[in-house]
Design a protein around this motif. Sequence first.
Motif, mmCIF file in Angstrom:
data_model
loop_
_atom_site.group_PDB
_atom_site.id
_atom_site.type_symbol
_atom_site.label_atom_id
_atom_site.label_comp_id
_atom_site.label_asym_id
_atom_site.label_seq_id
_atom_site.Cartn_x
_atom_site.Cartn_y
_atom_site.Cartn_z
ATOM 1 N N ALA A 37 41.089 37.229 40.648
ATOM 2 C CA ALA A 37 39.644 37.185 40.886
ATOM 3 C C ALA A 37 38.957 38.414 40.311
ATOM 4 O O ALA A 37 37.892 38.318 39.700
ATOM 5 C CB ALA A 37 39.368 37.056 42.383
ATOM 6 N N LEU A 38 39.568 39.591 40.503
ATOM 7 C CA LEU A 38 38.947 40.835 40.053
ATOM 8 C C LEU A 38 38.908 40.935 38.526
ATOM 9 O O LEU A 38 37.932 41.411 37.955
ATOM 10 C CB LEU A 38 39.695 42.037 40.629
ATOM 11 C CG LEU A 38 39.430 42.351 42.112
ATOM 12 C CD1 LEU A 38 40.385 43.420 42.595
ATOM 13 C CD2 LEU A 38 37.990 42.810 42.297
ATOM 14 N N PHE A 39 39.965 40.490 37.867
ATOM 15 C CA PHE A 39 40.047 40.683 36.423
ATOM 16 C C PHE A 39 39.495 39.507 35.619
ATOM 17 O O PHE A 39 39.090 39.694 34.473
ATOM 18 C CB PHE A 39 41.507 40.937 36.012
ATOM 19 C CG PHE A 39 41.945 42.358 36.229
ATOM 20 C CD1 PHE A 39 41.813 43.309 35.227
ATOM 21 C CD2 PHE A 39 42.472 42.759 37.437
ATOM 22 C CE1 PHE A 39 42.198 44.617 35.415
ATOM 23 C CE2 PHE A 39 42.868 44.069 37.650
ATOM 24 C CZ PHE A 39 42.725 45.005 36.638
ATOM 25 N N ILE A 40 39.489 38.314 36.173
ATOM 26 C CA ILE A 40 39.084 37.146 35.397
ATOM 27 C C ILE A 40 37.726 36.605 35.829
ATOM 28 O O ILE A 40 36.905 36.230 34.987
ATOM 29 C CB ILE A 40 40.158 36.034 35.506
ATOM 30 C CG1 ILE A 40 41.466 36.535 34.887
ATOM 31 C CG2 ILE A 40 39.701 34.764 34.823
ATOM 32 C CD1 ILE A 40 42.620 35.562 35.021
ATOM 33 N N LEU A 41 37.471 36.573 37.131
ATOM 34 C CA LEU A 41 36.235 35.970 37.623
ATOM 35 C C LEU A 41 34.974 36.630 37.060
ATOM 36 O O LEU A 41 34.031 35.929 36.678
ATOM 37 C CB LEU A 41 36.214 35.994 39.149
ATOM 38 C CG LEU A 41 35.169 35.097 39.825
ATOM 39 C CD1 LEU A 41 35.381 33.640 39.427
ATOM 40 C CD2 LEU A 41 35.244 35.234 41.342
ATOM 41 N N PHE A 254 41.904 48.692 39.652
ATOM 42 C CA PHE A 254 41.733 47.280 39.990
ATOM 43 C C PHE A 254 40.314 46.896 40.366
ATOM 44 O O PHE A 254 40.040 45.715 40.593
ATOM 45 C CB PHE A 254 42.688 46.910 41.131
ATOM 46 C CG PHE A 254 44.131 47.114 40.780
ATOM 47 C CD1 PHE A 254 44.698 46.460 39.706
ATOM 48 C CD2 PHE A 254 44.917 47.987 41.513
ATOM 49 C CE1 PHE A 254 46.022 46.654 39.359
ATOM 50 C CE2 PHE A 254 46.249 48.195 41.182
ATOM 51 C CZ PHE A 254 46.805 47.527 40.099
ATOM 52 N N LEU A 255 39.418 47.875 40.455
ATOM 53 C CA LEU A 255 38.014 47.582 40.732
ATOM 54 C C LEU A 255 37.116 48.151 39.641
ATOM 55 O O LEU A 255 36.317 47.432 39.043
ATOM 56 C CB LEU A 255 37.620 48.152 42.099
ATOM 57 C CG LEU A 255 36.253 47.731 42.658
ATOM 58 C CD1 LEU A 255 36.214 46.226 42.881
ATOM 59 C CD2 LEU A 255 35.946 48.463 43.953
ATOM 60 N N ALA A 267 25.138 44.528 32.201
ATOM 61 C CA ALA A 267 24.105 43.502 32.343
ATOM 62 C C ALA A 267 24.646 42.103 32.093
ATOM 63 O O ALA A 267 24.028 41.119 32.520
ATOM 64 C CB ALA A 267 22.948 43.791 31.384
ATOM 65 N N TRP A 268 25.762 41.991 31.420
ATOM 66 C CA TRP A 268 26.335 40.692 31.093
ATOM 67 C C TRP A 268 27.191 40.144 32.237
ATOM 68 O O TRP A 268 27.472 38.959 32.297
ATOM 69 C CB TRP A 268 27.157 40.808 29.824
ATOM 70 C CG TRP A 268 27.620 39.515 29.226
ATOM 71 C CD1 TRP A 268 28.908 39.051 29.154
ATOM 72 C CD2 TRP A 268 26.810 38.517 28.584
ATOM 73 N NE1 TRP A 268 28.948 37.841 28.524
ATOM 74 C CE2 TRP A 268 27.665 37.485 28.153
ATOM 75 C CE3 TRP A 268 25.442 38.406 28.342
ATOM 76 C CZ2 TRP A 268 27.198 36.355 27.495
ATOM 77 C CZ3 TRP A 268 24.978 37.289 27.670
ATOM 78 C CH2 TRP A 268 25.854 36.282 27.261
ATOM 79 N N LEU A 269 27.619 41.032 33.148
ATOM 80 C CA LEU A 269 28.455 40.623 34.268
ATOM 81 C C LEU A 269 27.612 39.936 35.336
ATOM 82 O O LEU A 269 26.384 40.039 35.330
ATOM 83 C CB LEU A 269 29.159 41.841 34.869
ATOM 84 C CG LEU A 269 30.180 42.539 33.970
ATOM 85 C CD1 LEU A 269 30.733 43.779 34.664
ATOM 86 C CD2 LEU A 269 31.305 41.602 33.572
#
Length: 334
Positions: A37-41, A254-255, A267-269
């Motif tokens: 979830a942290l790396f792909i979502l 990891f964060l 801004a893209w996230l």
Amino acid sequence: MTTPTTTEPRTRRSVPPLARLAGLTAALGAILIALLALFILPSLKSGAHDLPLGIAGDPAAVTQVETALEKAAPGAYAVEAFSSAEDLDDAIADRTVHGGLVAGPNGLEVHVASAGSTAISGSLTATAQAVGQATALPVAVSDVVPLPEADPTGIGIGGLAFPLVFGGIVPVVAFRSLFSSNRWKLAGLGTFALAGGVIVAAVLRFWFGSIDDSFWPVAGAMALGIAALAIPLAGLQQALGAKGFTIGAASMMFLGNPLAGIATTGAWLPSGLGDLGQLLPPGAAGALVRSAAYFDGAGGLGAALTLTGWIVAGFVLHAVGTRRAARRDTVVAD
């Protein structure tokens, strides 16, 4: 005389091996889900959402284009009007808007800054093409702040997330094992941050060709970013021991790493996650390096203040931990 027998702890004896195996497997599976979830979502849910976009040109054409823009990309852009194309370009260079459209009776020109984010510039160009089809206007593209010819996709700056985190975590361990003096440990971290900034800028400039005339600003921004990672981690280690360092390092890895948005900008996230990432050292460092590399520092003040705040917090933590250790040693000596 009988020899006492060694038995398993009561907690292990009371839980069957199969239950322990199932519990550990479930816990590790939950951690794996969290990492996915942290790396792909964040990347999966990334995209244009209320991005500041400028618009200028003939009033009648502007109205037509605004209507078509909302239909082509609803909610993607927050439109701001400009009196001329020149004012729009100045705003793009100052990073107050991510791009813009110049509408006229004979065509539509999309103004982008690929150096700011190739993801945003590509999305805006595609949207402009859709608007052009809807309004029957031919579309031309103007790159106001382009990337260097040697790195037209911006991979050099975009790939800095891992070197930043590495530069913040590994030196803390290395200098702590090398020196017993806190003064020398902090001196080592400061020296490495300066050297690391120069090394990264040199690789980007002379090997990758990712920057042109901004060697020292990029070196300074990168050094500030490394220091903003390393010094707080050293402070956590001094104040809370190995546990503090481990928690801090894991948080950055990891964060801070997946939410940094270095390749695409925050801004893209997804909304909220991108803002959080910019408050952490990797995201702030990436934003500052990009501003220093391509925009003469425009838009980098907030990131610089954020990194400075992390460094100050790191020194405070280190001082608190050092004072606490000194009091503890005094009590033991008495």
